[in-house]
Design a protein around this motif. Structure first.
Motif, PDB file in Angstrom:
ATOM      1  N   ASP A 114      -1.795  33.847 110.194  1.00  0.00           N
ATOM      2  CA  ASP A 114      -0.612  32.987 110.271  1.00  0.00           C
ATOM      3  C   ASP A 114       0.488  33.441 109.316  1.00  0.00           C
ATOM      4  O   ASP A 114       1.682  33.241 109.587  1.00  0.00           O
ATOM      5  N   GLU A 115       0.103  34.058 108.187  1.00  0.00           N
ATOM      6  CA  GLU A 115       1.073  34.525 107.195  1.00  0.00           C
ATOM      7  C   GLU A 115       1.639  35.906 107.519  1.00  0.00           C
ATOM      8  O   GLU A 115       2.461  36.432 106.788  1.00  0.00           O
ATOM      9  N   GLY A 116       1.179  36.522 108.608  1.00  0.00           N
ATOM     10  CA  GLY A 116       1.752  37.788 109.038  1.00  0.00           C
ATOM     11  C   GLY A 116       0.888  39.005 108.822  1.00  0.00           C
ATOM     12  O   GLY A 116       1.338  40.139 109.045  1.00  0.00           O
ATOM     13  N   GLN A 117      -0.360  38.833 108.395  1.00  0.00           N
ATOM     14  CA  GLN A 117      -1.236  39.991 108.238  1.00  0.00           C
ATOM     15  C   GLN A 117      -1.516  40.588 109.606  1.00  0.00           C
ATOM     16  O   GLN A 117      -1.709  39.874 110.586  1.00  0.00           O
ATOM     17  N   THR A 118      -1.584  41.929 109.668  1.00  0.00           N
ATOM     18  CA  THR A 118      -1.718  42.602 110.957  1.00  0.00           C
ATOM     19  C   THR A 118      -3.092  43.212 111.189  1.00  0.00           C
ATOM     20  O   THR A 118      -3.325  43.840 112.212  1.00  0.00           O
ATOM     21  N   GLY A 119      -4.005  43.055 110.245  1.00  0.00           N
ATOM     22  CA  GLY A 119      -5.371  43.541 110.418  1.00  0.00           C
ATOM     23  C   GLY A 119      -6.298  42.803 109.473  1.00  0.00           C
ATOM     24  O   GLY A 119      -5.903  42.432 108.373  1.00  0.00           O
ATOM     25  N   LEU A 120      -7.520  42.568 109.906  1.00  0.00           N
ATOM     26  CA  LEU A 120      -8.495  41.871 109.073  1.00  0.00           C
ATOM     27  C   LEU A 120      -9.360  42.880 108.334  1.00  0.00           C
ATOM     28  O   LEU A 120      -9.645  43.967 108.839  1.00  0.00           O
ATOM     29  N   SER A 121      -9.797  42.498 107.138  1.00  0.00           N
ATOM     30  CA  SER A 121     -10.685  43.350 106.342  1.00  0.00           C
ATOM     31  C   SER A 121     -11.734  42.447 105.716  1.00  0.00           C
ATOM     32  O   SER A 121     -11.409  41.552 104.937  1.00  0.00           O
ATOM     33  N   VAL A 122     -13.009  42.679 106.066  1.00  0.00           N
ATOM     34  CA  VAL A 122     -14.074  41.753 105.697  1.00  0.00           C
ATOM     35  C   VAL A 122     -14.799  42.230 104.439  1.00  0.00           C
ATOM     36  O   VAL A 122     -15.273  43.368 104.379  1.00  0.00           O
ATOM     37  N   ALA A 123     -14.887  41.338 103.463  1.00  0.00           N
ATOM     38  CA  ALA A 123     -15.691  41.576 102.262  1.00  0.00           C
ATOM     39  C   ALA A 123     -17.008  40.824 102.413  1.00  0.00           C
ATOM     40  O   ALA A 123     -17.022  39.655 102.796  1.00  0.00           O
ATOM     41  N   PHE A 124     -18.115  41.489 102.111  1.00  0.00           N
ATOM     42  CA  PHE A 124     -19.438  40.896 102.250  1.00  0.00           C
ATOM     43  C   PHE A 124     -20.044  40.617 100.876  1.00  0.00           C
ATOM     44  O   PHE A 124     -19.728  41.279  99.887  1.00  0.00           O
ATOM     45  N   ASP A 125     -20.946  39.635 100.837  1.00  0.00           N
ATOM     46  CA  ASP A 125     -21.606  39.348  99.566  1.00  0.00           C
ATOM     47  C   ASP A 125     -22.649  40.429  99.269  1.00  0.00           C
ATOM     48  O   ASP A 125     -22.990  41.260 100.133  1.00  0.00           O
ATOM     49  N   MET A 126     -23.158  40.443  98.034  1.00  0.00           N
ATOM     50  CA  MET A 126     -24.064  41.512  97.624  1.00  0.00           C
ATOM     51  C   MET A 126     -25.354  41.556  98.438  1.00  0.00           C
ATOM     52  O   MET A 126     -25.811  42.648  98.817  1.00  0.00           O
ATOM     53  N   PRO A 127     -25.981  40.430  98.749  1.00  0.00           N
ATOM     54  CA  PRO A 127     -27.175  40.526  99.597  1.00  0.00           C
ATOM     55  C   PRO A 127     -26.897  41.215 100.939  1.00  0.00           C
ATOM     56  O   PRO A 127     -27.679  42.070 101.374  1.00  0.00           O
ATOM     57  N   SER A 128     -25.778  40.851 101.588  1.00  0.00           N
ATOM     58  CA  SER A 128     -25.450  41.493 102.865  1.00  0.00           C
ATOM     59  C   SER A 128     -25.212  42.985 102.675  1.00  0.00           C
ATOM     60  O   SER A 128     -25.654  43.813 103.484  1.00  0.00           O
ATOM     61  N   LEU A 129     -24.508  43.348 101.602  1.00  0.00           N
ATOM     62  CA  LEU A 129     -24.237  44.758 101.325  1.00  0.00           C
ATOM     63  C   LEU A 129     -25.529  45.547 101.151  1.00  0.00           C
ATOM     64  O   LEU A 129     -25.618  46.718 101.538  1.00  0.00           O
ATOM     65  N   MET A 130     -26.528  44.918 100.563  1.00  0.00           N
ATOM     66  CA  MET A 130     -27.789  45.596 100.278  1.00  0.00           C
ATOM     67  C   MET A 130     -28.835  45.379 101.367  1.00  0.00           C
ATOM     68  O   MET A 130     -29.997  45.780 101.210  1.00  0.00           O
ATOM     69  N   GLY A 131     -28.430  44.770 102.475  1.00  0.00           N
ATOM     70  CA  GLY A 131     -29.352  44.585 103.588  1.00  0.00           C
ATOM     71  C   GLY A 131     -30.418  43.547 103.338  1.00  0.00           C
ATOM     72  O   GLY A 131     -31.527  43.640 103.888  1.00  0.00           O
ATOM     73  N   LEU A 132     -30.118  42.532 102.527  1.00  0.00           N
ATOM     74  CA  LEU A 132     -31.058  41.460 102.224  1.00  0.00           C
ATOM     75  C   LEU A 132     -30.596  40.163 102.879  1.00  0.00           C
ATOM     76  O   LEU A 132     -29.404  39.873 102.923  1.00  0.00           O
ATOM     77  N   SER A 165     -30.217  36.047 103.074  1.00  0.00           N
ATOM     78  CA  SER A 165     -29.862  35.052 102.052  1.00  0.00           C
ATOM     79  C   SER A 165     -31.087  34.339 101.486  1.00  0.00           C
ATOM     80  O   SER A 165     -31.033  33.796 100.381  1.00  0.00           O
ATOM     81  N   ASP A 166     -32.196  34.339 102.232  1.00  0.00           N
ATOM     82  CA  ASP A 166     -33.396  33.671 101.737  1.00  0.00           C
ATOM     83  C   ASP A 166     -34.338  34.606 100.991  1.00  0.00           C
ATOM     84  O   ASP A 166     -35.443  34.221 100.611  1.00  0.00           O
ATOM     85  N   HIS A 167     -33.913  35.844 100.761  1.00  0.00           N
ATOM     86  CA  HIS A 167     -34.721  36.780  99.965  1.00  0.00           C
ATOM     87  C   HIS A 167     -34.645  36.365  98.501  1.00  0.00           C
ATOM     88  O   HIS A 167     -33.578  35.943  98.022  1.00  0.00           O
ATOM     89  N   PRO A 168     -35.760  36.474  97.752  1.00  0.00           N
ATOM     90  CA  PRO A 168     -35.730  36.076  96.330  1.00  0.00           C
ATOM     91  C   PRO A 168     -34.619  36.752  95.524  1.00  0.00           C
ATOM     92  O   PRO A 168     -34.026  36.130  94.629  1.00  0.00           O
ATOM     93  N   MET A 169     -34.295  38.020  95.832  1.00  0.00           N
ATOM     94  CA  MET A 169     -33.258  38.728  95.075  1.00  0.00           C
ATOM     95  C   MET A 169     -31.852  38.230  95.404  1.00  0.00           C
ATOM     96  O   MET A 169     -30.901  38.555  94.697  1.00  0.00           O
ATOM     97  N   SER A 170     -31.717  37.451  96.471  1.00  0.00           N
ATOM     98  CA  SER A 170     -30.399  36.936  96.859  1.00  0.00           C
ATOM     99  C   SER A 170     -30.029  35.663  96.106  1.00  0.00           C
ATOM    100  O   SER A 170     -28.857  35.257  96.119  1.00  0.00           O
ATOM    101  N   ASP A 171     -30.991  35.065  95.456  1.00  0.00           N
ATOM    102  CA  ASP A 171     -30.763  33.783  94.808  1.00  0.00           C
ATOM    103  C   ASP A 171     -29.627  33.871  93.791  1.00  0.00           C
ATOM    104  O   ASP A 171     -29.634  34.712  92.901  1.00  0.00           O
ATOM    105  N   GLY A 172     -28.635  33.013  93.959  1.00  0.00           N
ATOM    106  CA  GLY A 172     -27.486  32.989  93.048  1.00  0.00           C
ATOM    107  C   GLY A 172     -26.356  33.912  93.444  1.00  0.00           C
ATOM    108  O   GLY A 172     -25.280  33.868  92.844  1.00  0.00           O
ATOM    109  N   GLU A 173     -26.565  34.766  94.453  1.00  0.00           N
ATOM    110  CA  GLU A 173     -25.542  35.732  94.863  1.00  0.00           C
ATOM    111  C   GLU A 173     -24.962  35.444  96.250  1.00  0.00           C
ATOM    112  O   GLU A 173     -24.035  36.129  96.681  1.00  0.00           O
ATOM    113  N   VAL A 174     -25.503  34.474  96.931  1.00  0.00           N
ATOM    114  CA  VAL A 174     -25.091  34.214  98.314  1.00  0.00           C
ATOM    115  C   VAL A 174     -23.639  33.738  98.357  1.00  0.00           C
ATOM    116  O   VAL A 174     -23.275  32.738  97.742  1.00  0.00           O
TER     117      VAL A 174
END
Length: 565
Positions: free
Chosen positions: A106-124, A126-135
């Motif tokens: 709506d503000e005029g951006q012409t392309g989207l860019s998605v940032a992922f959380d650390m568990p997603s970046l590392m292929g984990l 959200s319910d993995h024990p190492m994801s706790d607190g980082e979701v």
């Protein structure tokens, strides 16, 4: 470009100027004993035609849109259309990020860019024990196709271009996006965007991986092969120097190591049997833009020239699109300061200007509060407005390659090219004539780690000694408690995400999921392209973690070798 008589006359005039005019002012001294860029590349007081005496206009510069592309990837550049304006966005749940996407559009951006959380970046998951607190803390949490469906709710992915900043698990996100298009009834050939998916730079700089370098390269090549056949509007890898620079490299190292990674992907795809002119046009690159404006412009111009020449000479590329270096730029995150954070608006503006003057195809401008937290809505708007003011009010995009012909910029471009080529040749020598093997062996031997570490250490020494001024940090400091409204991720985010993941697991067909994961394991074992099997698995609502665990079971894990001489 100048004959010997003209150069001799200029030389004589310069010597006269030095004796009669400059010398008087030098009695008062200069601000520094030595002037250098952020990368510690010394710059002269003055540049004249003598510095570009060997420049061949046709060979070294040419015209925009023509080899060697020094003056720009396309003939009209921003007179035809402005660069794509992307703002990195992602936090919390898919619903929260979806709202931010709609706000930016709506503000005029012409392309989207998605940032992922650390568990997603590392292929984990959200319910993995190492994801706790980082979701959801440093990006959006994506566990299954259900999250992707929410993330792009109300957004026509056949119209918008989307960039995914993810690497070890990029193939899974790619598969989810393809599956989403299928579910929405959008032809795969219509979806557009870019996967970062640059695993070589992960082992060099960013240090996020799941499986070892060799298998990681195989998966990247699978995505390239799949994109050629299925999604020609998707750039399957964005060869990323950004993180190399953020790790502390010089500008020349950033460009050289990035281009070397790109050539490694080219060589691997060609060994797979792909025609270079079939896949090379889909490759894209991603650079950092730092504070030394003219050094950055020179880096961008030199990188285009090196890429065009080596794609021609080493890989026999014929199509112009195969030799045309196309890149996204992000302003320098490492330059942002928590002290006096509004100063970051100025830094970002200068860096964005350098990117535009250097001919970027798309641009992300960092938000002023990113040294403190994920960007707030206000800070994101200011960052986007920075680009819009550059495009609409400054005139910097009205002239194609406006610094072309500058004695200083052309000299710096030549020097940058020489330094880039020296590094690439060194990497090629490490691999006994193969850039791909040189990159893999360089990773194994700690070559890149040492080079970047030394450059980073030297820079920090200069900052600590006051040779490099960082405004608000080691000079022009004030006592302050920054009163900045920063973004806070709701602590309920993790619980919300876990609830959705649990619901998906309850409602899916577990037998179907297991069968699709078994098919994927068989494909890995039989050296088949894994992408069709990942698409089938995520359509059955297999999770990110389940797919990546399948890879780990087949390939094992990787531990970095540290301290090698």
């Amino acid at each position: 470009m100048f004959d010997e008589e003209e150069l001799a006359a200029i030389r004589e005039s310069r010597e006269e100027w030095e004796d009669e005019t400059l010398s008087e002012y030098l009695e008062y001294g200069e601000r520094k004993d030595r002037f250098a860029t952020v990368s510690n590349h010394e710059v002269d007081r003055l540049y004249t035609p003598e510095d570009v005496a060997d420049l061949d206009y046709e060979e070294d510069l040419g015209f925009p849109g023509e080899e060697p592309y020094t003056r720009g990837a396309y003939p009209t550049m921003y007179r035809g259309r402005t660069w794509t304006m992307r703002q990195f966005a992602g936090f919390g749940t898919a619903e929260e990020t979806n709202r931010r996407f709609h706000y930016l559009i709506d503000e005029g951006q012409t392309g989207l860019s998605v940032a992922f959380d650390m568990p997603s970046l590392m292929g984990l998951d959200s319910d993995h024990p190492m994801s706790d607190g980082e979701v959801g803390k440093e990006g959006v949490a994506v566990d299954t196709l259900a999250d992707m469906e929410v993330l792009f709710d109300g957004i026509d992915i056949g119209e918008v271009s989307t960039s995914f900043t993810i690497n070890p698990s990029a193939a899974v996100i790619y598969a989810m996006y393809v599956a989403l298009a299928d579910r929405k009834g959008i032809d795969r050939t219509e979806i557009r965007g870019t996967l970062q998916n640059d695993m070589l730079k992960e082992f060099i700089a960013q240090k996020e991986w799941v499986i070892p370098p060799g298998p990681s390269l195989d998966v990247v090549t699978d995505t390239i092969e799949y994109a050629v056949a299925e999604t020609p509007g998707i750039h399957p890898v964005s060869v990323s120097g950004y993180h190399i620079r953020e790790a502390g490299s010089t500008a020349a190292q950033e460009a050289a190591f990035t281009l070397a990674d790109g050539f490694a992907y080219v060589e691997d795809a060609m060994e797979r049997g792909l025609d270079v002119d079939e896949f090379a046009p889909l490759l894209s690159f991603f650079f950092n833009s730092h504070n030394s404006v003219f050094e950055e412009v020179a880096k961008f111009r030199a990188s285009r020239r090196v890429y065009a020449r080596l794609m021609d000479e080493w890989y026999d590329a014929e199509k112009p699109e195969s030799k045309r270096l196309k890149f996204h730029t992000q302003t320098a995150g490492q330059s942002l300061t928590a002290q006096q954070p509004l100063n970051n608006v100025v830094r970002t503006t200068l860096q964005a200007t350098a990117a535009v003057l250097g001919g970027t195809q798309s641009l992300h401008t960092n938000s002023y509060d990113e040294a403190l937290a994920l960007p707030s809505e206000e800070a994101v708007r200011v960052a986007l407005r920075t680009q819009q003011i550059l495009a609409e009010e400054s005139g910097v995009g009205d002239i194609v390659d406006p610094l072309g012909g500058s004695f200083a910029v052309e000299k710096l471009t030549d020097e940058m090219e020489s330094e880039i080529l020296a590094y690439i040749e060194e990497i090629r020598d490490i691999g006994d004539g193969s850039v791909r093997d040189g990159v893999l062996d360089g990773i194994d031997q700690g070559y890149f780690h040492r080079e970047i570490q030394e450059a980073s250490y030297e820079y920090q020494k200069r900052v600590d000694a006051g040779e490099e001024t960082v405004v608000g940090v080691n000079d022009y400091t004030i006592d302050e408690d920054p009163d900045i409204d920063i973004l806070h991720v709701d602590e309920d985010t993790q619980e919300t995400q876990l609830d959705r993941l649990a619901r998906v697991k309850r409602e899916r067909d577990d037998d179907e999921v297991e069968a699709r994961l078994d098919d994927l394991a068989d494909a890995i074992e039989n050296d088949e392209n894994v992408m069709p099997f990942i698409v089938d698995a995520v359509k059955a609502y297999a999770t990110m973690g389940e797919v990546m665990e399948t890879f780990s079971e087949q390939y094992g894990q990787y531990s970095e070798k540290i301290g090698l001489a």
